[in-house]
Scaffold this motif. Structure first.
Motif, PDB file in Angstrom:
ATOM      1  N   ALA A 181       0.760  -1.114  -0.020  1.00  0.00           N
ATOM      2  CA  ALA A 181      -0.040   0.037  -0.078  1.00  0.00           C
ATOM      3  C   ALA A 181       1.097   1.218  -0.019  1.00  0.00           C
ATOM      4  CB  ALA A 181      -0.883   0.076   1.208  1.00  0.00           C
ATOM      5  N   GLU A 182       2.061   1.198   0.828  1.00  0.00           N
ATOM      6  CA  GLU A 182       2.878   2.345   0.842  1.00  0.00           C
ATOM      7  C   GLU A 182       3.573   2.586  -0.560  1.00  0.00           C
ATOM      8  OE1 GLU A 182       5.644   1.765   4.112  1.00  0.00           O
ATOM      9  OE2 GLU A 182       4.145   2.314   5.555  1.00  0.00           O
ATOM     10  N   ARG A 186       3.146   5.707  -2.845  1.00  0.00           N
ATOM     11  CA  ARG A 186       4.264   6.605  -3.636  1.00  0.00           C
ATOM     12  C   ARG A 186       4.441   6.427  -5.247  1.00  0.00           C
ATOM     13  NH1 ARG A 186       7.235   3.857   0.501  1.00  0.00           N
ATOM     14  NH2 ARG A 186       8.363   2.357  -1.249  1.00  0.00           N
ATOM     15  N   MET A 187       4.177   5.429  -5.655  1.00  0.00           N
ATOM     16  CA  MET A 187       4.272   5.551  -7.193  1.00  0.00           C
ATOM     17  C   MET A 187       3.035   6.054  -7.900  1.00  0.00           C
ATOM     18  SD  MET A 187       6.064   1.783  -7.830  1.00  0.00           S
ATOM     19  CE  MET A 187       6.425   2.053  -9.611  1.00  0.00           C
ATOM     20  N   ARG A 188       1.974   6.316  -7.025  1.00  0.00           N
ATOM     21  CA  ARG A 188       0.623   7.015  -7.874  1.00  0.00           C
ATOM     22  C   ARG A 188       0.945   8.043  -8.597  1.00  0.00           C
ATOM     23  NH1 ARG A 188      -4.781   6.026  -7.125  1.00  0.00           N
ATOM     24  NH2 ARG A 188      -4.225   4.681  -5.166  1.00  0.00           N
ATOM     25  N   PRO A 189       0.694   8.377  -9.877  1.00  0.00           N
ATOM     26  CA  PRO A 189       0.958   9.909 -10.127  1.00  0.00           C
ATOM     27  C   PRO A 189       0.267  10.923  -9.471  1.00  0.00           C
ATOM     28  CG  PRO A 189       0.256   8.148 -11.911  1.00  0.00           C
ATOM     29  CD  PRO A 189      -0.036   7.632 -10.505  1.00  0.00           C
ATOM     30  N   LYS A 190       1.195  11.788  -9.230  1.00  0.00           N
ATOM     31  CA  LYS A 190       0.675  12.890  -8.423  1.00  0.00           C
ATOM     32  C   LYS A 190      -0.129  13.975  -9.427  1.00  0.00           C
ATOM     33  CE  LYS A 190       2.381  11.238  -4.808  1.00  0.00           C
ATOM     34  NZ  LYS A 190       1.715  10.782  -3.712  1.00  0.00           N
ATOM     35  N   GLU A 298      -8.181  10.612 -15.645  1.00  0.00           N
ATOM     36  CA  GLU A 298      -7.560   9.555 -15.613  1.00  0.00           C
ATOM     37  C   GLU A 298      -6.594   9.222 -14.621  1.00  0.00           C
ATOM     38  OE1 GLU A 298      -4.022   7.876 -18.809  1.00  0.00           O
ATOM     39  OE2 GLU A 298      -4.744   9.657 -19.080  1.00  0.00           O
ATOM     40  N   LEU A 299      -6.299  10.370 -14.004  1.00  0.00           N
ATOM     41  CA  LEU A 299      -5.065  10.328 -13.044  1.00  0.00           C
ATOM     42  C   LEU A 299      -5.924   9.938 -11.494  1.00  0.00           C
ATOM     43  CD1 LEU A 299      -2.823  13.415 -13.306  1.00  0.00           C
ATOM     44  CD2 LEU A 299      -2.367  10.923 -13.784  1.00  0.00           C
ATOM     45  N   SER A 300      -7.138  10.356 -11.464  1.00  0.00           N
ATOM     46  CA  SER A 300      -8.002   9.909 -10.475  1.00  0.00           C
ATOM     47  C   SER A 300      -8.452   8.659 -10.345  1.00  0.00           C
ATOM     48  CB  SER A 300      -9.216  10.887 -10.224  1.00  0.00           C
ATOM     49  OG  SER A 300     -10.131  10.718 -11.448  1.00  0.00           O
ATOM     50  N   GLY A 301      -8.370   7.934 -11.801  1.00  0.00           N
ATOM     51  CA  GLY A 301      -9.007   6.561 -11.737  1.00  0.00           C
ATOM     52  C   GLY A 301      -7.678   5.550 -11.927  1.00  0.00           C
ATOM     53  N   ILE A 302      -6.493   6.018 -12.088  1.00  0.00           N
ATOM     54  CA  ILE A 302      -5.359   5.245 -12.066  1.00  0.00           C
ATOM     55  C   ILE A 302      -4.712   4.883 -10.529  1.00  0.00           C
ATOM     56  CG2 ILE A 302      -3.024   5.014 -12.859  1.00  0.00           C
ATOM     57  CD1 ILE A 302      -3.705   6.268 -15.136  1.00  0.00           C
ATOM     58  N   GLY A 305      -0.329  -0.788  -8.147  1.00  0.00           N
ATOM     59  CA  GLY A 305      -0.493  -1.813  -7.311  1.00  0.00           C
ATOM     60  C   GLY A 305       0.559  -2.808  -7.341  1.00  0.00           C
ATOM     61  N   VAL A 306       0.918  -3.472  -6.441  1.00  0.00           N
ATOM     62  CA  VAL A 306       2.138  -4.530  -6.169  1.00  0.00           C
ATOM     63  C   VAL A 306       1.423  -5.944  -6.365  1.00  0.00           C
ATOM     64  CG1 VAL A 306       4.065  -5.564  -5.095  1.00  0.00           C
ATOM     65  CG2 VAL A 306       3.458  -2.862  -5.234  1.00  0.00           C
ATOM     66  N   PHE A 307       1.800  -6.509  -7.321  1.00  0.00           N
ATOM     67  CA  PHE A 307       0.933  -7.999  -7.597  1.00  0.00           C
ATOM     68  C   PHE A 307       2.105  -8.961  -7.328  1.00  0.00           C
ATOM     69  CE2 PHE A 307      -1.324  -4.752 -10.183  1.00  0.00           C
ATOM     70  CZ  PHE A 307      -2.710  -5.080  -9.596  1.00  0.00           C
ATOM     71  N   ARG A 308       1.732 -10.260  -7.248  1.00  0.00           N
ATOM     72  CA  ARG A 308       2.803 -11.205  -6.969  1.00  0.00           C
ATOM     73  C   ARG A 308       3.544 -11.165  -8.465  1.00  0.00           C
ATOM     74  NH1 ARG A 308       2.710 -15.024  -3.179  1.00  0.00           N
ATOM     75  NH2 ARG A 308       0.459 -14.353  -2.760  1.00  0.00           N
ATOM     76  N   GLY A 309       4.865 -11.017  -8.196  1.00  0.00           N
ATOM     77  CA  GLY A 309       5.692 -11.305  -9.436  1.00  0.00           C
ATOM     78  C   GLY A 309       5.958  -9.840  -9.990  1.00  0.00           C
ATOM     79  N   GLY A 310       5.425  -8.639  -9.323  1.00  0.00           N
ATOM     80  CA  GLY A 310       5.918  -7.389  -9.861  1.00  0.00           C
ATOM     81  C   GLY A 310       4.917  -6.423  -9.535  1.00  0.00           C
ATOM     82  N   LEU A 311       5.233  -5.164 -10.253  1.00  0.00           N
ATOM     83  CA  LEU A 311       4.074  -4.100 -10.161  1.00  0.00           C
ATOM     84  C   LEU A 311       3.204  -4.017 -11.249  1.00  0.00           C
ATOM     85  CD1 LEU A 311       6.676  -1.062  -9.702  1.00  0.00           C
ATOM     86  CD2 LEU A 311       5.369  -2.248  -7.999  1.00  0.00           C
ATOM     87  N   GLY A 312       2.009  -3.453 -10.997  1.00  0.00           N
ATOM     88  CA  GLY A 312       1.082  -3.438 -12.006  1.00  0.00           C
ATOM     89  C   GLY A 312       0.325  -2.196 -11.867  1.00  0.00           C
ATOM     90  N   VAL A 313      -0.501  -1.743 -12.817  1.00  0.00           N
ATOM     91  CA  VAL A 313      -1.051  -0.510 -13.044  1.00  0.00           C
ATOM     92  C   VAL A 313      -2.865  -0.878 -12.844  1.00  0.00           C
ATOM     93  CG1 VAL A 313      -2.002   1.582 -13.983  1.00  0.00           C
ATOM     94  CG2 VAL A 313       0.306   0.728 -13.993  1.00  0.00           C
ATOM     95  N   SER A 314      -3.587  -0.543 -12.190  1.00  0.00           N
ATOM     96  CA  SER A 314      -5.058  -0.564 -12.045  1.00  0.00           C
ATOM     97  C   SER A 314      -5.975   0.451 -12.568  1.00  0.00           C
ATOM     98  CB  SER A 314      -5.460  -1.108 -10.542  1.00  0.00           C
ATOM     99  OG  SER A 314      -5.233  -0.240  -9.728  1.00  0.00           O
ATOM    100  N   LEU A 315      -6.800   0.228 -13.191  1.00  0.00           N
ATOM    101  CA  LEU A 315      -7.726   1.230 -13.813  1.00  0.00           C
ATOM    102  C   LEU A 315      -8.860   1.175 -13.068  1.00  0.00           C
ATOM    103  CD1 LEU A 315      -6.584   1.114 -17.673  1.00  0.00           C
ATOM    104  CD2 LEU A 315      -5.701   2.487 -15.959  1.00  0.00           C
ATOM    105  N   GLY A 316      -9.380   2.267 -12.998  1.00  0.00           N
ATOM    106  CA  GLY A 316     -10.979   2.487 -12.585  1.00  0.00           C
ATOM    107  C   GLY A 316     -11.703   3.584 -13.318  1.00  0.00           C
ATOM    108  N   GLY A 317     -13.084   3.122 -13.429  1.00  0.00           N
ATOM    109  CA  GLY A 317     -13.815   4.124 -14.040  1.00  0.00           C
ATOM    110  C   GLY A 317     -14.977   3.652 -14.588  1.00  0.00           C
ATOM    111  N   ARG A 318     -15.858   4.083 -15.289  1.00  0.00           N
ATOM    112  CA  ARG A 318     -17.131   3.775 -15.981  1.00  0.00           C
ATOM    113  C   ARG A 318     -16.689   3.497 -17.413  1.00  0.00           C
ATOM    114  NH1 ARG A 318     -21.994   7.207 -13.148  1.00  0.00           N
ATOM    115  NH2 ARG A 318     -21.506   6.423 -10.939  1.00  0.00           N
ATOM    116  N   PHE A 319     -17.072   2.360 -17.971  1.00  0.00           N
ATOM    117  CA  PHE A 319     -17.064   2.102 -19.385  1.00  0.00           C
ATOM    118  C   PHE A 319     -18.495   1.935 -20.092  1.00  0.00           C
ATOM    119  CE2 PHE A 319     -13.077   1.212 -17.395  1.00  0.00           C
ATOM    120  CZ  PHE A 319     -12.214   1.975 -18.201  1.00  0.00           C
TER     121      PHE A 319
END
Length: 319
Positions: A181-182, A186-190, A298-302, A305-319
């Motif tokens: 979580a930390e 830290r890696m979340r786009p500011k 976009e920045l508010s929905g990105i 995350g740290v997943f098993r095996g490495g880093l990842g980017v999770s996207l949120g929003g309505r489609f």
């Protein structure tokens, strides 16, 4: 020749190198010194000789297993738990799968489980704890047959150790979740609120100026249309008047035509200048504002995350 595989009684005072090594082990590791004592410590069968005993495959396997166990004890005492596990598992495979050896094999597995727990304390690899828990669970399934009347006491001890491992795994998982979580935070786009506000004001100013200039340009178009109507009407009126008509009426029609011509010229200039300036401002300001809003969404929905095996980017929003 048959060799007795029965373990010496607990009261046996036989002293072996393994007995000395076991005393150096940390608490919790089962001593197999007596069970894997050198072949000479077992009573030789009647009428037999030591050469025949030494040639027995089972006896040789037990002697080799004892040596591997001693090597594992040495590695365990030196906190080299990975090598201790390897030696003890190899010793486990060498011990014949007879009923008399069931307790020896089970206790070797128990020692492997304890070494896995110690190994985790060094490299913090939770897989060691999970393997230790699985080994203890399998060991627990054999306790009743191995210990008989003492099974209840042994089962309680193993249950406590499994519960302890469960707590260690839960603590490790909680710590991993906190760190992830930390790291994600830290890696979340500011998102720069001040820069976004400045851009919004700039876009609003461009859109406002463009709208004003465009409105003036359309006003010029209105003048142009009015001039065309006046000039056209005046020309038609003059054409309808006979030559002998009232001079004043003819002059009034001509005056309206001149006014219409002036309006056409003025309207053309106003429309050309202001529309040429206003429409691009509207287009540029509108496009910039659209991009700003899309970037904000976009920045508010990105989320990172740290997943098993490495880093990842999770996207949120309505489609």
């Amino acid at each position: 020749m048959t060799i007795s595989m029965t373990n010496p009684t607990p009261t046996s005072t036989t002293s072996t190198p393994m007995t000395t090594a076991i005393r150096a082990l940390a608490a919790g590791v089962v001593s197999l010194a007596l069970a894997l004592a050198p072949i000479g410590a077992h009573a030789a069968p009647a009428g037999g000789d030591e050469d025949e005993l030494a040639e027995d495959p089972s006896a040789q396997a037990l002697d080799e297993a004892r040596q591997l166990f001693d090597a594992g004890v040495t590695r365990y005492s030196a906190a080299e738990y990975g090598e201790a596990v390897s030696f003890w598992l190899e010793a486990y495979d060498l011990i014949p799968p007879s009923y008399e050896n069931r307790q020896i094999k089970a206790e070797l597995i128990y020692n492997v489980a304890r070494a896995q727990q110690k190994w985790f304390e060094i490299d913090k690899d939770v897989q060691h704890l999970r393997q230790s828990r699985e080994i203890l669970r399998r060991y627990l399934g054999e306790v009743d047959e191995l210990y008989g009347d003492q099974a209840v006491i042994e089962r309680e001890k193993i249950d406590e150790q499994i519960a302890e491992i469960d707590e260690q795994i839960a603590a490790w998982e909680a710590e991993q979740a906190r760190r992830e979580a930390e790291l994600a935070e830290r890696m979340r786009p500011k998102f720069d609120e001040e820069a976004d506000a400045r851009e919004a004001r700039r876009n609003k100013a461009m859109i406002g100026a463009g709208a004003g200039l465009t409105a003036l340009g359309f006003g010029g178009v209105g003048l142009l249309v009015t001039g065309i109507v006046l000039a056209g009407g005046a020309q038609a009126r003059v054409g309808e008047l006979p030559l002998e008509a009232d001079i004043l009426a003819r002059e009034a029609a001509i005056s309206r035509g001149e006014t219409g011509n002036a309006l056409m010229i003025t309207g053309s200039l106003v429309a050309g200048v202001f529309l040429a300036a206003g429409l691009p401002l509207l287009a540029v300001g509108g496009a910039a504002e659209k991009k700003r809003k899309a970037r904000r969404a976009e920045l508010s929905g990105i989320g990172v995350g740290v997943f098993r095996g490495g880093l990842g980017v999770s996207l949120g929003g309505r489609f």
